[in-house]
Design a protein around this motif. Structure first.
Motif, PDB file in Angstrom:
ATOM      1  N   HIS A   9      -7.046  -5.251  -6.624  1.00  0.00           N
ATOM      2  CA  HIS A   9      -7.966  -4.163  -6.303  1.00  0.00           C
ATOM      3  C   HIS A   9      -7.950  -3.977  -4.786  1.00  0.00           C
ATOM      4  CE1 HIS A   9      -9.561  -4.728 -10.376  1.00  0.00           C
ATOM      5  NE2 HIS A   9      -9.662  -6.019 -10.094  1.00  0.00           N
ATOM      6  N   CYS A  10      -7.543  -2.821  -4.314  1.00  0.00           N
ATOM      7  CA  CYS A  10      -7.509  -2.566  -2.881  1.00  0.00           C
ATOM      8  C   CYS A  10      -8.830  -1.954  -2.425  1.00  0.00           C
ATOM      9  CB  CYS A  10      -6.340  -1.653  -2.527  1.00  0.00           C
ATOM     10  SG  CYS A  10      -4.729  -2.439  -2.757  1.00  0.00           S
ATOM     11  N   PRO A  56      -0.120   0.768  -1.548  1.00  0.00           N
ATOM     12  CA  PRO A  56       0.140   1.218  -2.918  1.00  0.00           C
ATOM     13  C   PRO A  56       0.889   0.208  -3.781  1.00  0.00           C
ATOM     14  CG  PRO A  56       0.500   3.031  -1.409  1.00  0.00           C
ATOM     15  CD  PRO A  56       0.270   1.811  -0.562  1.00  0.00           C
ATOM     16  N   TYR A  62      -8.354  -9.243  -4.595  1.00  0.00           N
ATOM     17  CA  TYR A  62      -8.740  -8.076  -3.815  1.00  0.00           C
ATOM     18  C   TYR A  62      -7.892  -8.063  -2.544  1.00  0.00           C
ATOM     19  CZ  TYR A  62     -12.836  -8.055  -6.844  1.00  0.00           C
ATOM     20  OH  TYR A  62     -13.668  -8.026  -7.935  1.00  0.00           O
ATOM     21  N   CYS A  63      -7.483  -6.881  -2.106  1.00  0.00           N
ATOM     22  CA  CYS A  63      -6.706  -6.734  -0.887  1.00  0.00           C
ATOM     23  C   CYS A  63      -7.414  -5.766   0.046  1.00  0.00           C
ATOM     24  CB  CYS A  63      -5.298  -6.226  -1.182  1.00  0.00           C
ATOM     25  SG  CYS A  63      -4.321  -7.340  -2.219  1.00  0.00           S
ATOM     26  N   THR A  90      -1.512  -2.335  -5.366  1.00  0.00           N
ATOM     27  CA  THR A  90      -2.468  -1.884  -6.375  1.00  0.00           C
ATOM     28  C   THR A  90      -2.037  -2.269  -7.790  1.00  0.00           C
ATOM     29  OG1 THR A  90      -1.378   0.283  -6.499  1.00  0.00           O
ATOM     30  CG2 THR A  90      -3.228   0.075  -4.980  1.00  0.00           C
ATOM     31  N   ARG A  91      -0.775  -2.572  -7.982  1.00  0.00           N
ATOM     32  CA  ARG A  91      -0.313  -3.019  -9.302  1.00  0.00           C
ATOM     33  C   ARG A  91      -0.824  -4.422  -9.634  1.00  0.00           C
ATOM     34  NH1 ARG A  91       6.172  -1.622  -9.496  1.00  0.00           N
ATOM     35  NH2 ARG A  91       6.061   0.632  -9.068  1.00  0.00           N
ATOM     36  N   ASN A 128      -2.105  -5.307   4.981  1.00  0.00           N
ATOM     37  CA  ASN A 128      -1.566  -4.187   4.208  1.00  0.00           C
ATOM     38  C   ASN A 128      -0.054  -4.019   4.359  1.00  0.00           C
ATOM     39  OD1 ASN A 128      -1.617  -3.355   6.878  1.00  0.00           O
ATOM     40  ND2 ASN A 128      -2.185  -1.240   6.403  1.00  0.00           N
ATOM     41  N   GLY A 143      -4.910  -3.358   1.868  1.00  0.00           N
ATOM     42  CA  GLY A 143      -3.878  -3.266   0.842  1.00  0.00           C
ATOM     43  C   GLY A 143      -2.964  -2.072   1.036  1.00  0.00           C
ATOM     44  N   HIS A 163       1.888  -8.040   0.718  1.00  0.00           N
ATOM     45  CA  HIS A 163       2.317  -7.693  -0.633  1.00  0.00           C
ATOM     46  C   HIS A 163       3.014  -8.891  -1.266  1.00  0.00           C
ATOM     47  CE1 HIS A 163       4.538  -4.599  -3.434  1.00  0.00           C
ATOM     48  NE2 HIS A 163       3.830  -5.489  -4.096  1.00  0.00           N
TER      49      HIS A 163
END
Length: 425
Positions: free
Chosen positions: A42-43, A35, A29-30, A38-39, A8, A33, A13
């Motif tokens: 899918h966290c 914020p 998928y993270c 999330t762009r 995370n 993750g 990132h």
């Protein structure tokens, strides 16, 4: 392909950002993750040390490839678990990851395989360590044996500070079980640099060079941190030196681990001190560094999915990796108080304005959404990264972007990449 990125921070990132560029990727998928991720992905709220949860999720979602960012799950054996379940994963086994998990192990490993490094002694009791310091003298480097989030190295310029450091580790237990052993290491003189390679256990593919800035203040002052910024390439690592590092350090490391029944597959990070007597190993990591990942991946032109696919399939020798000739600079923005106790929950503004600048990407490290508002949630908050034709342009871009971002107590170094200006990239 369905890809799972574990972690995370800013490194994860950056990995997600680069993986999302691949035409082979259907979804990412993270776990857990952040914020910024999330762009792109899918966290899912699964912690990096929840190996059962991560494995169950990967099975349920039929994940095609898992990429591990941080060291903790690697040292816990996540690769062994995933491979036993027939899942493809990028990273070394628990045995191979011990090269990072234990500085005592890595030091003895280097001695066994004649890999150049600083001389050191290992202690698990306070009085013998103090006695050694008084006999040996200072300056000396005090290192925690286990994982300490990049903060387990204390540079002691005199005997009093060295004794204070070992007391903090062995008696006060500041680092918990990670400090069951302490290394007292000769201090090396020279310039630090980072050397990263992709390896499938046989083939070695070097990445572009980079240089990290560990100290919290300009001109390398203040305590060590997890990293305040980085740039790539590192002009100090000439082509001749890179070949020497491959020949005398990286190849013997990979071959030595294989001979000891710990074959290494994944990302090998070698922290170097370039001394007058040649390169010496300061530390190994069993994964990408942070913030080196940000400056290295912004220069990668080859599809990262193609590289990872070849790596886990044992066919790295069949691909060529291409790099941009541009330079990259990353400046880490930290919370007030870092690397000691730091503030959290401060609203962050200006990221969109920063990313509107040419060549700029902002990677989230310690951020959180609170009622829809982005706030600080860690010591290292953001990694502002910019590419340019030369160091001067990259620095101008990155610090212009930094000026657009605001949160209460924000701190950064203003000299990242400065010493590289004027040197040939």
């Amino acid at each position: 392909m369905k890809i799972l990125v574990i972690g995370n921070g800013g490194r994860e990132h950056a990995l997600t950002w680069k993986l999302a560029m691949s035409p082979r990727v259907d979804s990412i998928y993270c776990a857990p993750g952040n914020p910024g991720m999330t762009r792109l992905a899918h966290c899912v709220p699964i912690k990096v040390d929840d190996l059962d949860g991560l494995l169950a999720f990967a099975k349920r979602k039929a994940i095609d490839l898992t990429v591990v960012g941080p060291e903790l799950p690697l040292t816990m054996g996540i690769v062994n678990r995933f491979q036993a379940a027939g899942l493809r994963i990028v990273g070394p086994s628990k045995g191979a990851a011990e090269i990072e998990a234990s500085k005592a192990f890595s030091k003895s490993f280097m001695e066994r395989h004649h890999i150049p490094t600083a001389k050191a002694r290992i202690f698990d009791e306070l009085e013998p360590a103090v006695r050694y310091i008084r006999e040996h003298g200072a300056p000396i480097v005090v290192k925690v044996d286990g994982l300490a989030a990049g903060k387990g190295v204390i540079m002691a310029p005199n005997e009093a500070e060295a004794i204070q450091a070992v007391d903090l580790i062995l008696r006060q237990r500041e680092f918990g079980e990670a400090g069951n052993h302490v290394l007292l290491e000769d201090q090396l003189e020279g310039e630090e640099a980072t050397f990263l390679v992709f390896t499938d256990g046989k083939t070695l593919i070097p990445m572009v060079t980079s240089q990290d800035h560990k100290r919290v203040l300009d001109q390398d002052r203040g305590p060590n941190t997890g990293g305040m910024g980085a740039y790539s390439p590192a002009p100090v690592l000439t082509e001749a030196l890179q070949l020497q590092v491959l020949r005398e350090i990286v190849r013997p490391t990979i071959d030595g681990l294989a001979r000891e029944g710990r074959p290494f597959q994944g990302i090998l990070y070698v922290g170097l001190m370039l001394t007058p007597d040649g390169p010496r190993v300061l530390e190994y990591n069993a994964r990408f560094g942070d913030p080196e990942t940000q400056v290295v991946l912004t220069r990668l032109e080859t599809d990262l999915v193609e590289i990872f696919d070849a790596l886990v399939s044992g066919r790295l020798d069949q691909i060529q990796v291409r790099w941009s000739p541009k330079v990259s600079v990353c400046v880490v923005l930290t919370a007030k108080g870092y690397p000691a106790t730091h503030e959290t929950g401060r609203p962050i503004t200006g990221i969109d304005q920063a990313e509107s600048k040419e060549g700029v990407a902002v990677f989230h490290a310690g951020t959180f959404l609170r009622d829809g508002e982005l706030v600080t949630a860690g010591g290292r908050v953001l990694g502002v990264t910019a590419v340019g034709d030369d160091f001067r342009q990259a620095r101008e871009r990155v610090y212009e972007a930094v000026s657009r971002i605001q949160f209460e107590g924000m701190h950064c170094r203003m000299d990242i990449g400065l010493k590289a200006i004027g040197k040939s990239p």
